[in-house]
Scaffold this active site. Sequence first.
Site, mmCIF file in Angstrom:
data_model
loop_
_atom_site.group_PDB
_atom_site.id
_atom_site.type_symbol
_atom_site.label_atom_id
_atom_site.label_comp_id
_atom_site.label_asym_id
_atom_site.label_seq_id
_atom_site.Cartn_x
_atom_site.Cartn_y
_atom_site.Cartn_z
ATOM 1 N N ASP B 154 0.805 -1.226 0.000
ATOM 2 C CA ASP B 154 0.000 0.000 0.000
ATOM 3 C C ASP B 154 0.839 1.279 0.000
ATOM 4 O O ASP B 154 1.859 1.370 0.661
ATOM 5 C CB ASP B 154 -0.945 0.042 1.197
ATOM 6 N N ASP B 306 -8.900 4.942 5.085
ATOM 7 C CA ASP B 306 -7.552 5.283 4.589
ATOM 8 C C ASP B 306 -6.962 6.406 5.451
ATOM 9 O O ASP B 306 -6.337 7.348 4.951
ATOM 10 C CB ASP B 306 -7.572 5.682 3.102
#
Lengths: 306, 433
Positions: B154, B306
């Site tokens: 990520d 997020d």
Amino acid sequence: MALSTRHLLGLQSVPKEDIQTILDTAHTFREVLERPIKKVPTLQGKTIVNLFYESSTRTRISFELAEKRLSADAINFSVSGSSVGKGETFKDTIKNIEAMKVDMVIVRHSAAGTPLYLTKICDSNIINAGDGTHEHPTQALLDMYSIRQKIGKLEGLKVCIVGDVAHSRVALSNIFGLQTMGAKVSVCGPSTMIPKNINELGVDVIYNIDEAIQENDVLNVLRIQLERKAREYFPSIREYAKYFGITQERLDKNGKDILILHPGPINRGVELSSEVADGSNQIILYQVTNGVAIRMAVLYLLGTHN
Amino acid sequence: MKILLKNVDIIHPEDKLDIKGTTVLLDKGIISKIGELTRDDKADAKEFDFSGKIIVPGFFDMHVHLREPGREDEETVITGCNSAASGGFTGIACMPNTEPAIDTAEVLKFIKGKSSNHLVEVFPVAAATLGRKGEIISPMAELVEAGAVAFSDDGAAIKTSSVLKRAFEYSGMYNTPIIEHCEDESLSDGAMNEGINSTLLGLPPLPSVSEDIIVSRDILMADYTGGRIHIAHISTKNSVNLVREAKKRGVKVTAEVTPHHFTLTDDLIKSYDTNLKMSPPLRTQEDVNAIIKGLKDGTIDCIASDHAPHSIEEKESEFQYAPNGIVGLETIVGLSFSELIHKNKISLGDLIYKLSINPRKILNLPIPKFEVGSSANFSIIDPNYVWTVDILKFRSKSKNSPFDKRLLTGKSFAVINKQKMFFDGQLIDLTSV
């Protein structure tokens, strides 16, 4: 005679009356520049900072000259690159400069939006001298002034911006300003250098330079930035010059009188052939002289009426 | 300590529970009774009147950046967990782009250890490749043994198709999903979504096809290897369509979306506010509409924040040089209720799936049970509570949110997990007397 705003960040939302006022005022200063003594006391006692975060010769000198002609105190502050990684944040730099009691800040920066940010963190009048690939309003104003002087009007004119539109800050300011003044604007260049969706601004896209020459009254030819990343957007300089370069032959073929502008510096033999760069259609050095008058007008209007 | 939650609704769509105005008795955080209580039950219990509030299985945010180790000035495991508890979560999955990356069992255990006494359970997602460099797959077996619930590079997608293939094959042995941040690196040097707004603002454009290319690649590779792919923070119309189509074909693909990608568009960037800079970037209304449709029809399984804390100094810079990301743990519930429930986009049951049940299923974690004798793992929500976001009240160490001063309807009121309760800004130990 005052502008509706205290900053000049771009031409996107500048009303026609303001542009008119700037162009008319510039005309007065243009006359001053022809006098033996080229200095007026208009901005005496005002302090102006030229904050250049990106290297620039002609724009900075043009502003500096305009400031001096108006008797302002001019300070140059040049930093190369961004504030990031310099230890001091951009905001701190600005706060420090403002603490020295300045009245106006002329800012050139590689990042779009920086002039707007300045208006939020300091009280001075802010003038954008080019932010990233966003706007460069005084360049567009001097382009419009030069066209108006040469042709006598802007309304109804057809102007094509040629070259690397996507990486240009001159293009967007020209589009907004010229449209506001009633001109019809198109762009011409390799499709990799034309921003996506630009047609949504009411701008026609032309991929054939001969057609652009044929269809327009004015060409504003942008510099191909050979030294930058822009170089990756077309196959070769040779191919660019062959398909998008403006040559005397192309102009002659068309026959019609066409005005050619270029913000400089020119790549001879790339976007303009040497013959065209020195020829009778171009007004490149005339633009440079007018640039000082335009900047004097903007400084005067923002510095004395706000 | 006994606590009594009075006049509360209970909804657990997975267990088909939907009870109105009941009473729940917890003894040391263990569910000891639901419904009618005797006088004895109530004796020396601390009472909470939770009229208008709903008990749901504890919310789970499967995409959180805790920044520890490496950037403890921005967030630590503990401040991140406090932010999660305050936002209404009892569990989070944290991303491996720390410094060093979570690519060894030691780093993973360090993070687990830091959070072990907290109400919020932390499940690390480990790096898919060593140092997130995209070259050699990480020691996945050892990482799974240490508690990794998924693998991801990520911040970026796994660089090459060959490494991606190996990552799917190897992690497949443990049935752990690969979570992908879908961006084609060669198309991703822009600062905002490519379109009319990037042209108008003069900001370097980042085309939406950058995401779509990697979503396509990853779906094809998951299909080919039989692996499980989870698309992180989906943001484009085409990607939603790709996931929908792949699901129909039986590919093991799931997807999450952030509240900012279903709430905001790139029209707002004209302010050059760096709190509107994130990766993937804000897209257009057309993309937002496609995302809402994807949430409705189940193409998008989860809502995740997020949560990406950044220091004020870093965000206080030029838009194109500012780091990507915003904090989100403390606004995700409010935004989900305001934008999805109160605008009648999805049902409350669906929202509970997306904020609690689905993320746990994707990560192979047990779903909290509302049975007598089980440890309470609750989020207690007031869906109609109207409040104004105030970044200064965030429990997170960082304040980088574009939602400051926004009026929201719906808020987490309390969370209970691991015999602890977070209520009214306080962590309460339910095992104490």
